[in-house]
Design a protein around this motif. Structure first.
Motif, PDB file in Angstrom:
ATOM      1  N   LEU A  19     -43.690 -74.797   2.993  1.00 25.68           N
ATOM      2  CA  LEU A  19     -42.462 -74.726   3.792  1.00 25.68           C
ATOM      3  C   LEU A  19     -42.534 -73.623   4.847  1.00 25.68           C
ATOM      4  O   LEU A  19     -41.508 -73.184   5.373  1.00 25.68           O
ATOM      5  N   GLY A  20     -43.746 -73.182   5.145  1.00 25.33           N
ATOM      6  CA  GLY A  20     -43.931 -72.102   6.106  1.00 25.33           C
ATOM      7  C   GLY A  20     -43.559 -72.505   7.519  1.00 25.33           C
ATOM      8  O   GLY A  20     -43.600 -73.680   7.880  1.00 25.33           O
ATOM      9  N   PHE A  21     -43.197 -71.506   8.310  1.00 21.27           N
ATOM     10  CA  PHE A  21     -42.873 -71.732   9.717  1.00 21.27           C
ATOM     11  C   PHE A  21     -43.246 -70.458  10.475  1.00 21.27           C
ATOM     12  O   PHE A  21     -43.213 -69.360   9.918  1.00 21.27           O
ATOM     13  N   PRO A  22     -43.657 -70.604  11.738  1.00 25.16           N
ATOM     14  CA  PRO A  22     -44.234 -69.475  12.483  1.00 25.16           C
ATOM     15  C   PRO A  22     -43.373 -68.219  12.529  1.00 25.16           C
ATOM     16  O   PRO A  22     -43.894 -67.109  12.402  1.00 25.16           O
ATOM     17  N   GLU A  23     -42.082 -68.346  12.695  1.00 28.96           N
ATOM     18  CA  GLU A  23     -41.241 -67.157  12.830  1.00 28.96           C
ATOM     19  C   GLU A  23     -41.251 -66.300  11.565  1.00 28.96           C
ATOM     20  O   GLU A  23     -41.134 -65.081  11.628  1.00 28.96           O
ATOM     21  N   ALA A  24     -41.423 -66.933  10.404  1.00 32.72           N
ATOM     22  CA  ALA A  24     -41.433 -66.184   9.145  1.00 32.72           C
ATOM     23  C   ALA A  24     -42.554 -65.145   9.141  1.00 32.72           C
ATOM     24  O   ALA A  24     -42.365 -64.022   8.673  1.00 32.72           O
ATOM     25  N   ALA A  25     -43.714 -65.513   9.657  1.00 30.37           N
ATOM     26  CA  ALA A  25     -44.854 -64.589   9.665  1.00 30.37           C
ATOM     27  C   ALA A  25     -44.589 -63.369  10.542  1.00 30.37           C
ATOM     28  O   ALA A  25     -45.114 -62.289  10.274  1.00 30.37           O
ATOM     29  N   THR A  26     -43.756 -63.516  11.558  1.00 25.82           N
ATOM     30  CA  THR A  26     -43.482 -62.399  12.469  1.00 25.82           C
ATOM     31  C   THR A  26     -42.649 -61.302  11.810  1.00 25.82           C
ATOM     32  O   THR A  26     -42.533 -60.214  12.357  1.00 25.82           O
ATOM     33  N   LEU A  27     -42.075 -61.578  10.653  1.00 24.85           N
ATOM     34  CA  LEU A  27     -41.234 -60.602   9.961  1.00 24.85           C
ATOM     35  C   LEU A  27     -42.029 -59.607   9.123  1.00 24.85           C
ATOM     36  O   LEU A  27     -41.496 -58.570   8.722  1.00 24.85           O
ATOM     37  N   ARG A 114     -24.460 -47.515  -2.673  1.00 24.55           N
ATOM     38  CA  ARG A 114     -23.746 -47.038  -1.487  1.00 24.55           C
ATOM     39  C   ARG A 114     -23.711 -48.135  -0.416  1.00 24.55           C
ATOM     40  O   ARG A 114     -22.733 -48.293   0.301  1.00 24.55           O
ATOM     41  N   SER A 115     -24.818 -48.864  -0.293  1.00 25.55           N
ATOM     42  CA  SER A 115     -24.888 -50.010   0.610  1.00 25.55           C
ATOM     43  C   SER A 115     -25.955 -50.958   0.086  1.00 25.55           C
ATOM     44  O   SER A 115     -26.838 -50.559  -0.681  1.00 25.55           O
ATOM     45  N   ILE A 116     -25.838 -52.202   0.521  1.00 24.67           N
ATOM     46  CA  ILE A 116     -26.797 -53.243   0.149  1.00 24.67           C
ATOM     47  C   ILE A 116     -27.234 -53.933   1.431  1.00 24.67           C
ATOM     48  O   ILE A 116     -26.399 -54.416   2.199  1.00 24.67           O
ATOM     49  N   GLU A 117     -28.546 -53.964   1.663  1.00 23.82           N
ATOM     50  CA  GLU A 117     -29.093 -54.632   2.838  1.00 23.82           C
ATOM     51  C   GLU A 117     -29.990 -55.766   2.377  1.00 23.82           C
ATOM     52  O   GLU A 117     -30.765 -55.619   1.433  1.00 23.82           O
ATOM     53  N   LEU A 118     -29.898 -56.911   3.058  1.00 27.59           N
ATOM     54  CA  LEU A 118     -30.739 -58.054   2.743  1.00 27.59           C
ATOM     55  C   LEU A 118     -31.592 -58.431   3.943  1.00 27.59           C
ATOM     56  O   LEU A 118     -31.139 -58.372   5.097  1.00 27.59           O
ATOM     57  N   VAL A 119     -32.838 -58.817   3.636  1.00 24.79           N
ATOM     58  CA  VAL A 119     -33.781 -59.310   4.635  1.00 24.79           C
ATOM     59  C   VAL A 119     -34.554 -60.454   3.995  1.00 24.79           C
ATOM     60  O   VAL A 119     -34.552 -60.588   2.773  1.00 24.79           O
ATOM     61  N   GLY A 120     -35.220 -61.267   4.790  1.00 28.59           N
ATOM     62  CA  GLY A 120     -36.078 -62.302   4.217  1.00 28.59           C
ATOM     63  C   GLY A 120     -35.835 -63.678   4.794  1.00 28.59           C
ATOM     64  O   GLY A 120     -35.357 -63.846   5.911  1.00 28.59           O
ATOM     65  N   VAL A 121     -36.159 -64.680   3.985  1.00 27.42           N
ATOM     66  CA  VAL A 121     -36.067 -66.084   4.403  1.00 27.42           C
ATOM     67  C   VAL A 121     -35.408 -66.902   3.295  1.00 27.42           C
ATOM     68  O   VAL A 121     -35.416 -66.479   2.134  1.00 27.42           O
ATOM     69  N   VAL A 122     -34.889 -67.933   3.561  1.00 28.43           N
ATOM     70  CA  VAL A 122     -34.498 -68.585   4.791  1.00 28.43           C
ATOM     71  C   VAL A 122     -33.036 -68.196   5.055  1.00 28.43           C
ATOM     72  O   VAL A 122     -32.203 -68.298   4.163  1.00 28.43           O
ATOM     73  N   THR A 123     -32.735 -67.771   6.277  1.00 25.97           N
ATOM     74  CA  THR A 123     -31.432 -67.205   6.609  1.00 25.97           C
ATOM     75  C   THR A 123     -30.282 -68.083   6.153  1.00 25.97           C
ATOM     76  O   THR A 123     -29.326 -67.607   5.539  1.00 25.97           O
ATOM     77  N   ASN A 124     -30.350 -69.374   6.457  1.00 24.01           N
ATOM     78  CA  ASN A 124     -29.231 -70.268   6.198  1.00 24.01           C
ATOM     79  C   ASN A 124     -29.231 -70.875   4.800  1.00 24.01           C
ATOM     80  O   ASN A 124     -28.373 -71.696   4.486  1.00 24.01           O
ATOM     81  N   ASN A 153     -36.220 -71.842   9.393  1.00 22.85           N
ATOM     82  CA  ASN A 153     -37.023 -72.888  10.012  1.00 22.85           C
ATOM     83  C   ASN A 153     -36.180 -73.718  10.985  1.00 22.85           C
ATOM     84  O   ASN A 153     -36.713 -74.499  11.754  1.00 22.85           O
ATOM     85  N   ASP A 154     -34.867 -73.519  10.967  1.00 22.82           N
ATOM     86  CA  ASP A 154     -33.948 -74.152  11.909  1.00 22.82           C
ATOM     87  C   ASP A 154     -33.148 -73.023  12.573  1.00 22.82           C
ATOM     88  O   ASP A 154     -32.155 -72.555  12.015  1.00 22.82           O
ATOM     89  N   PRO A 155     -33.593 -72.549  13.733  1.00 25.30           N
ATOM     90  CA  PRO A 155     -32.937 -71.402  14.373  1.00 25.30           C
ATOM     91  C   PRO A 155     -31.443 -71.590  14.602  1.00 25.30           C
ATOM     92  O   PRO A 155     -30.670 -70.634  14.472  1.00 25.30           O
ATOM     93  N   CYS A 156     -31.003 -72.795  14.903  1.00 28.26           N
ATOM     94  CA  CYS A 156     -29.579 -73.047  15.120  1.00 28.26           C
ATOM     95  C   CYS A 156     -28.793 -72.809  13.828  1.00 28.26           C
ATOM     96  O   CYS A 156     -27.762 -72.127  13.845  1.00 28.26           O
ATOM     97  N   LEU A 157     -29.277 -73.332  12.700  1.00 29.87           N
ATOM     98  CA  LEU A 157     -28.621 -73.090  11.419  1.00 29.87           C
ATOM     99  C   LEU A 157     -28.703 -71.623  11.017  1.00 29.87           C
ATOM    100  O   LEU A 157     -27.767 -71.087  10.415  1.00 29.87           O
TER     101      LEU A 157
END
Length: 177
Positions: A19-27, A114-124, A153-157
């Motif tokens: 399920l890989g997509f190019p933008e994921a690797a840039t992170l 104190r705070s919670i930050e999230l990063v990763g995939v898939v945004t939607n 993998n769907d930038p609009c979503l």
């Protein structure tokens, strides 16, 4: 009180696998840098692992997304690149069998940050699911998502998911103008 970074599903199958997509690797470098920054500050780093088994295609998710991925014990299940190399024995790792982690929610209910930050995939999908769980577990804690360290993998979503998170009082930082 410590801050918490949650790295959501930055696994091989979502970056370079089935399920890989190019933008994921840039992170990769940005997420690895963020992990180092949290560690240097003495804060917590956590990881979620999307996890399935050989019967995935028979599951509800598998019938709707018929692409086997993140099968436990496979290369696709492991964290990608520098992010995988950054995992420490002291980190909390949560196995998820669906989009959001109930174990992560339970952990956050019991451990205040104190705070919670999230990063990763898939945004939607998984990022928004876990962000909502974090917001629910700790309603008075600042919860935010760094859009520059998330991808879909769907930038609009992905953009719509960021909008929805903002409407749920999850702060979105690093968003492209």
């Amino acid at each position: 009180m410590k801050k918490c970074l949650i790295v959501v599903d930055y696994q091989n199958d979502f970056v370079s696998g089935s399920l890989g997509f190019p933008e994921a690797a840039t992170l990769e470098d940005r997420i690895a840098h963020k992990i180092r920054s949290y560690r240097d500050s003495g804060d917590e780093v956590m990881f979620t692992f999307d996890t399935h088994n050989s019967t995935y295609l028979m599951s509800r998710e598998g019938r709707r997304l018929p692409v086997p991925h993140c099968i436990g014990g496979t290369e696709g299940h492991k964290l990608y690149g520098k992010v995988g190399e950054a995992v420490s024995e002291d980190d909390w790792c949560f196995i998820t069998y669906t989009f959001g982690s109930d174990a992560l929610y339970d952990f956050l209910k019991q451990n205040q940050f104190r705070s919670i930050e999230l990063v990763g995939v898939v945004t939607n999908i998984c990022v928004i699911s876990n962000a909502v769980l974090a917001r629910t577990a700790q309603p008075e804690t600042d919860v935010f998502v760094d859009a520059s360290c998330c991808a879909s993998n769907d930038p609009c979503l992905g953009e719509k998911a960021l909008d929805v998170m903002e409407s749920l009082h999850i702060d979105v930082t690093g968003r492209k103008d």
